[in-house]
Motif scaffolding. Structure first.
Motif, PDB file in Angstrom:
ATOM      1  N   VAL A 323      72.489  25.394  -3.184  1.00 44.28           N
ATOM      2  CA  VAL A 323      73.591  24.755  -3.900  1.00 44.28           C
ATOM      3  C   VAL A 323      73.184  23.432  -4.535  1.00 44.28           C
ATOM      4  O   VAL A 323      73.481  23.146  -5.689  1.00 44.28           O
ATOM      5  CB  VAL A 323      74.789  24.521  -2.953  1.00 44.28           C
ATOM      6  CG1 VAL A 323      75.961  23.880  -3.702  1.00 44.28           C
ATOM      7  CG2 VAL A 323      75.233  25.826  -2.303  1.00 44.28           C
ATOM      8  N   ILE A 324      72.478  22.581  -3.763  1.00 52.35           N
ATOM      9  CA  ILE A 324      72.183  21.228  -4.230  1.00 52.35           C
ATOM     10  C   ILE A 324      70.924  20.728  -3.532  1.00 52.35           C
ATOM     11  O   ILE A 324      70.591  21.183  -2.428  1.00 52.35           O
ATOM     12  CB  ILE A 324      73.391  20.296  -3.930  1.00 52.35           C
ATOM     13  CG1 ILE A 324      73.320  19.006  -4.746  1.00 52.35           C
ATOM     14  CG2 ILE A 324      73.523  20.009  -2.443  1.00 52.35           C
ATOM     15  CD1 ILE A 324      74.610  18.190  -4.698  1.00 52.35           C
ATOM     16  N   TRP A 334      74.523  16.919   1.063  1.00 50.54           N
ATOM     17  CA  TRP A 334      74.254  18.360   1.011  1.00 50.54           C
ATOM     18  C   TRP A 334      74.832  19.107   2.203  1.00 50.54           C
ATOM     19  O   TRP A 334      74.983  20.332   2.163  1.00 50.54           O
ATOM     20  CB  TRP A 334      72.747  18.607   0.926  1.00 50.54           C
ATOM     21  CG  TRP A 334      71.948  17.969   2.025  1.00 50.54           C
ATOM     22  CD1 TRP A 334      71.334  16.750   1.986  1.00 50.54           C
ATOM     23  CD2 TRP A 334      71.673  18.514   3.329  1.00 50.54           C
ATOM     24  NE1 TRP A 334      70.699  16.506   3.184  1.00 50.54           N
ATOM     25  CE2 TRP A 334      70.885  17.561   4.025  1.00 50.54           C
ATOM     26  CE3 TRP A 334      72.012  19.693   3.982  1.00 50.54           C
ATOM     27  CZ2 TRP A 334      70.432  17.765   5.321  1.00 50.54           C
ATOM     28  CZ3 TRP A 334      71.564  19.899   5.278  1.00 50.54           C
ATOM     29  CH2 TRP A 334      70.787  18.951   5.934  1.00 50.54           C
ATOM     30  N   PRO A 337      78.371  21.226   1.165  1.00 49.83           N
ATOM     31  CA  PRO A 337      78.275  22.588   0.620  1.00 49.83           C
ATOM     32  C   PRO A 337      77.525  23.540   1.539  1.00 49.83           C
ATOM     33  O   PRO A 337      77.793  24.749   1.534  1.00 49.83           O
ATOM     34  CB  PRO A 337      77.535  22.390  -0.710  1.00 49.83           C
ATOM     35  CG  PRO A 337      76.843  21.079  -0.587  1.00 49.83           C
ATOM     36  CD  PRO A 337      77.714  20.240   0.286  1.00 49.83           C
ATOM     37  N   VAL A 365      79.773  15.864  -3.919  1.00 53.79           N
ATOM     38  CA  VAL A 365      79.269  16.988  -3.123  1.00 53.79           C
ATOM     39  C   VAL A 365      80.385  17.948  -2.712  1.00 53.79           C
ATOM     40  O   VAL A 365      80.106  19.036  -2.212  1.00 53.79           O
ATOM     41  CB  VAL A 365      78.513  16.486  -1.868  1.00 53.79           C
ATOM     42  CG1 VAL A 365      77.296  15.690  -2.279  1.00 53.79           C
ATOM     43  CG2 VAL A 365      79.420  15.655  -0.964  1.00 53.79           C
ATOM     44  N   THR A 369      80.378  20.639  -6.302  1.00 51.67           N
ATOM     45  CA  THR A 369      79.590  21.838  -5.965  1.00 51.67           C
ATOM     46  C   THR A 369      80.436  23.108  -5.940  1.00 51.67           C
ATOM     47  O   THR A 369      79.914  24.193  -5.670  1.00 51.67           O
ATOM     48  CB  THR A 369      78.907  21.666  -4.589  1.00 51.67           C
ATOM     49  OG1 THR A 369      79.906  21.436  -3.583  1.00 51.67           O
ATOM     50  CG2 THR A 369      77.932  20.496  -4.610  1.00 51.67           C
ATOM     51  N   ARG A 372      79.175  25.957  -8.310  1.00 49.67           N
ATOM     52  CA  ARG A 372      77.972  26.642  -7.826  1.00 49.67           C
ATOM     53  C   ARG A 372      78.313  27.542  -6.643  1.00 49.67           C
ATOM     54  O   ARG A 372      77.814  28.678  -6.554  1.00 49.67           O
ATOM     55  CB  ARG A 372      76.909  25.610  -7.437  1.00 49.67           C
ATOM     56  CG  ARG A 372      75.657  26.196  -6.812  1.00 49.67           C
ATOM     57  CD  ARG A 372      74.972  27.192  -7.733  1.00 49.67           C
ATOM     58  NE  ARG A 372      73.748  27.712  -7.127  1.00 49.67           N
ATOM     59  CZ  ARG A 372      73.174  28.859  -7.479  1.00 49.67           C
ATOM     60  NH1 ARG A 372      73.709  29.604  -8.443  1.00 49.67           N
ATOM     61  NH2 ARG A 372      72.078  29.264  -6.890  1.00 49.67           N
TER      62      ARG A 372
END
Length: 404
Positions: A323-324, A334, A337, A365, A369, A372
């Motif tokens: 995702v990130i 992070w 997500p 975040v 996100t 995504r």
């Protein structure tokens, strides 16, 4: 100028802590007691507490500050405590958000109240401040982290039993039994060795397994978000109780995961910015130890397939990587997500992202996100909810009803 928390204060003072993680905090205050500190967790809620926070803090501060600092200021003015015999404690990660300013805002509020003499303690990994009578030792830190596994287990199993219990109140009784049992063990300096922890975790799983439950078709909801409003019923306007009233089963990721995230970020800092190799090795070792405790919980649930266990933190990192980048680590970074993906894969496809209004890290975040996550999980229903002193509880609940 900061007021020192002295050795004499350690013997005579009560340290007032905001209720950040219900259940976990009851266990943590016993860990403090093991090391000679008298910590009392505050449970005051309601408009008067919010009013105390708004009165003495800048109104641009985030909602968790209004709630957590408000609890402490309200307690000081309630008449329940002697202000000359208490100290206040705030937990700090030192991240790049407004939470890093709570300590200074609290001291400013005390100055405006004419209570400069009240000591304010910063509890952090980084050791940003030092006191002659208060110190977090490595033993104290890891004892506290061990207690989080117990709190996570109670939270995990409670959330999976409460919507289905045949006799209302049975789940609460088991929780109360184990809080009493664990705090009693802590007072006797028991329950924190590897063998004792594994034995307790198995016994806890067995007790929840034996709660009579009636199968129901419940909507499954996962809760992620900023660390305070994700866990605190005061911060999220009783979100869990509301979801329960709507016929939902909800799951909230464990608190230990946030600390594992902090340990994992040491490696990311080293990767991107260099620095001490010793610090890197300490971070890796801490993450490895916490991972072993997590494995004990997963093993304790293997005999009870009706319970959905947590996944390893290594798996959460892998999910987050889709995702990130893990260099994004302001606020919950992070991890947010990553936890959302974990919950979706477990079948909790309705995701509430609980965040304070205007919380920049969580808007990046969290909201940032969602696109995504929807690409990866087309059936996911992800819904951000903002919490603030000016937000309407009715509007929040109506929007959640529309989501459901």
């Amino acid at each position: 100028m900061a007021v020192d928390f002295t050795k004499q204060m350690k013997r005579d003072f009560t340290i007032l802590a905001p209720d950040i993680f219900p259940t976990h905090m009851e266990l943590l205050q016993e860990v403090f007691a093991l090391h000679g500190y008298h910590v009392e967790v505050l449970h005051d809620e309601g408009p008067a507490v919010i009013a105390a926070g708004l009165k003495y803090l800048h109104n641009d501060m985030c909602y968790p500050a209004t709630c957590a600092v408000g609890q402490q200021l309200y307690a000081l003015t309630s008449g329940k405590y002697d202000p000359h015999r208490v100290a206040l404690i705030q937990f700090q990660t030192g991240g790049g958000c407004r939470a890093s300013n709570y300590i200074f805002l609290l001291r400013k509020a005390l100055h405006n109240m004419g209570m400069d003499y009240v000591p304010v303690i910063s509890l952090s990994f980084g050791g940003y401040e030092h006191y002659s009578g208060f110190k977090i030792t490595p033993l104290m830190l890891f004892t506290g982290l061990r207690s989080l596994i117990y709190g996570d287990t109670l939270m995990l199993l409670k959330n999976q039993c409460l919507p289905y219990e045949t006799n209302p109140g049975d789940t609460r009784k088991v929780i109360q039994k184990w809080i009493a049992e664990l705090t009693g063990q802590f007072r006797r300096k028991q329950g924190l060795t590897p063998k004792a922890m594994q034995k307790n975790l198995r016994a806890m799983a067995k007790d929840f397994h034996e709660i009579p439950r009636t199968p129901k078709d419940c909507t499954k909801v996962g809760i992620v978000g900023e660390i305070y409003v994700k866990y605190s019923s005061f911060g999220n306007n009783g979100l869990e109780q509301f979801l329960l009233s709507q016929g939902c089963e909800y799951m909230v990721p464990g608190v230990l995961g946030f600390f594992q995230y902090c340990f994992a970020n040491i490696e990311m800092d080293h990767k991107y910015y260099g620095g001490s190799r010793l610090k890197l090795l300490i971070g890796r070792k801490a993450e490895q130890i916490a991972g072993a405790w997590e494995d004990w919980l997963i093993e304790a649930l293997e005999s009870y397939p009706e319970f959905v266990p947590p996944i390893s933190f290594e798996k959460i990192k892998a999910l987050a990587d889709r995702v990130i980048d893990r260099g994004v680590k302001m606020g919950e970074g992070w991890l947010l997500p990553g936890e959302a993906a974990e919950l979706i894969e477990k079948g909790y496809t309705n995701i509430i992202c609980a965040q304070p209004f205007g919380c920049l890290p969580n808007h990046i975040v969290g909201k940032g996100t969602i696109r995504r996550l929807r690409e990866l999980y087309p059936k996911a229903n992800i819904f951000p909810v903002d919490y603030d002193s000016g937000a309407s509880k009715v509007n929040q609940e109506n929007r959640i009803k529309l989501m459901l």
